[in-house]
Design an enzyme around this catalytic site. Structure first.
Site, PDB file in Angstrom:
ATOM      1  N   ARG A  85       0.668  -1.128   0.014  1.00  0.00           N
ATOM      2  CA  ARG A  85       0.166  -0.135  -0.007  1.00  0.00           C
ATOM      3  C   ARG A  85       0.731   1.304   0.058  1.00  0.00           C
ATOM      4  NH1 ARG A  85      -4.465   0.347   4.308  1.00  0.00           N
ATOM      5  NH2 ARG A  85      -2.841   0.923   5.730  1.00  0.00           N
ATOM      6  N   LYS A 187      -2.844   6.556   1.198  1.00  0.00           N
ATOM      7  CA  LYS A 187      -2.944   6.938   2.868  1.00  0.00           C
ATOM      8  C   LYS A 187      -2.111   8.252   2.657  1.00  0.00           C
ATOM      9  CE  LYS A 187      -3.024   4.345   7.121  1.00  0.00           C
ATOM     10  NZ  LYS A 187      -4.477   4.709   7.386  1.00  0.00           N
ATOM     11  N   GLU A 223     -16.855   5.290   4.379  1.00  0.00           N
ATOM     12  CA  GLU A 223     -15.703   4.842   5.351  1.00  0.00           C
ATOM     13  C   GLU A 223     -15.874   6.009   6.535  1.00  0.00           C
ATOM     14  OE1 GLU A 223     -11.426   5.244   3.490  1.00  0.00           O
ATOM     15  OE2 GLU A 223     -11.542   5.956   5.567  1.00  0.00           O
TER      16      GLU A 223
HETATM   17  C1  COI Z   1      -4.646   2.930  11.027  1.00  0.00           C
HETATM   18  O1  COI Z   1      -5.675   2.313  11.465  1.00  0.00           O
HETATM   19  O2  COI Z   1      -3.479   2.439  11.336  1.00  0.00           O
HETATM   20  C2  COI Z   1      -4.770   4.276  10.586  1.00  0.00           C
HETATM   21  O3  COI Z   1      -3.875   4.652   9.958  1.00  0.00           O
HETATM   22  C3  COI Z   1      -5.886   5.015  11.197  1.00  0.00           C
HETATM   23  C4  COI Z   1      -5.644   6.383  11.899  1.00  0.00           C
HETATM   24  C5  COI Z   1      -6.726   6.966  11.716  1.00  0.00           C
HETATM   25  C6  COI Z   1      -5.134   6.002  13.158  1.00  0.00           C
END
Ligand code: COI
Length: 343
Positions: A85, A187, A223
């Site tokens: 990812r 991300k 989401e």
């Molecule tokens: C994760 O679940 O690792 C994320 O990156 C979400 C983040 C909002 C803590």
């Protein structure tokens, strides 16, 4: 077990940053490859105020976890998925592509040096945060010429303040999280800044998080910003199909596989309308940080829809139990998802 000993109160872990011993750092110039990196003491870093990341948001990150298993191994969970990812996210944000082997070696090195910060079996996990961004200064919009990749870690417990209590969510009608052909499926740090105002407003109204709708027709759910969503109804587990605006969650994929291959539950990755959501028997969200957290109520405009509020729904419970047991090494890992950091 490690000889160095972290001083941490393992019984009061939340999702707060605790300083650890070291962090990983590497630099790369555009046109070159990510090759050399090393551990440095955990601490602040220096950055130009004109760095591209600060001005134009050129940065992406990952989130993954290390667990201590019941037989005292320390393992990473599906690190290959995070590696894939971040390779995709870096390409999407014009950052030199982080190749999976370099990324995985760096994660191993960081966790090994901070092993004593991995919570004991059953007490939580070590959250691992790789992040990469454009460091070089620029006034005009354009990708940076120089980049930095770092990994820091922190022992963590539950993501939400209420622990694993069912969430009280609101459907967001004033803001979108991401455009359909935007960067919602990478991300990218900017996706999270877009979610701050809706989150702050929702918290003021007493909600834990918001559910975003698709930005075109606003009639399917996407989401919640920090996690993916699932509904269970009439024997079928459904989650929104990953599109341009939905993140391909590692826990999302794990839940789909556990449901279909272990628990023999029909899974559909598909559009989920608002009426599907309101009619669902169980609703829950998934993510590395939130793990599997059940949704107890959803507010849409002036209507409130209730699900399992006190306990988990039966399917949510089975999925959560199976995922947790795999991560903690309590049952055989049928998919080969665990990578031992030490054996
Ligand atoms: C994760 O679940 O690792 C994320 O990156 C979400 C983040 C909002 C803590």
């Amino acid at each position: 077990m490690p000889l160095k000993k972290a001083v941490v109160d393992w019984d009061s872990l939340g999702f707060n940053l605790l300083k650890t011993r070291s962090m990983y750092s590497a630099n790369c110039r555009v046109g070159e490859n990510w090759e050399n990196g090393s551990l440095i003491p955990y601490g602040n870093i220096e950055l130009s105020p004109a760095a591209v990341v600060l001005n134009y948001g050129q940065g992406v990150f990952e989130g993954t976890k290390a667990f201590q298993t019941s037989d005292k191994r320390i393992v990473l969970f599906r690190i290959d998925k995070n590696a894939k990812r971040i390779a995709w996210s870096t390409e999407r944000l014009c950052i030199p592509k982080l190749n999976p082997d370099f990324f995985i070696d760096a994660v191993f090195e960081t966790v090994r040096d901070n092993l004593d910060f991995v919570p004991p079996y059953g007490k939580g996990s070590m959250y691992i945060r790789p992040i990469v961004w454009g460091v070089s200064p620029a006034l005009g919009v354009g990708p940076a010429t120089d980049y930095r990749f770092m990994i820091y870690v922190s022992p963590v417990g539950p993501y939400f303040k209420g622990g694993y209590k069912s969430l009280n969510l609101k459907i967001e009608t004033n803001f979108h999280r991401a455009a359909s052909k935007g960067i919602g499926n990478a991300k990218a740090i900017g996706n999270y800044s877009a979610s701050l105002l809706p989150l702050v407003k929702a918290k003021k109204e007493g909600f834990d998080e918001v559910i975003y709708l698709d930005s075109i027709s606003e009639d399917t759910i996407e989401e919640i910003g920090s996690a993916n969503l699932f509904i269970y109804h009439d024997g079928v587990l459904k989650t929104p199909n990953v599109s341009g605006s939905i993140l391909k969650g590692v826990t999302r994929d794990s839940v789909c596989k556990i449901a279909s291959e272990i628990l023999d539950i029909k899974v559909e990755e598909t559009d989920i309308s608002l009426s599907d959501l309101f009619e669902a028997k169980e609703v829950f969200c998934t993510g590395t940080a939130v793990q599997i957290t059940s949704v107890g109520s959803i507010t849409y405009k002036n209507d409130v829809y209730n699900y399992y509020r006190e306990d988990l729904g039966p399917i949510t419970k089975k999925l959560k139990k199976t995922l947790t047991k795999i991560q903690r090494g309590e049952i055989i890992d049928p998919f080969g998802w665990l990578s031992p950091v030490i054996t």
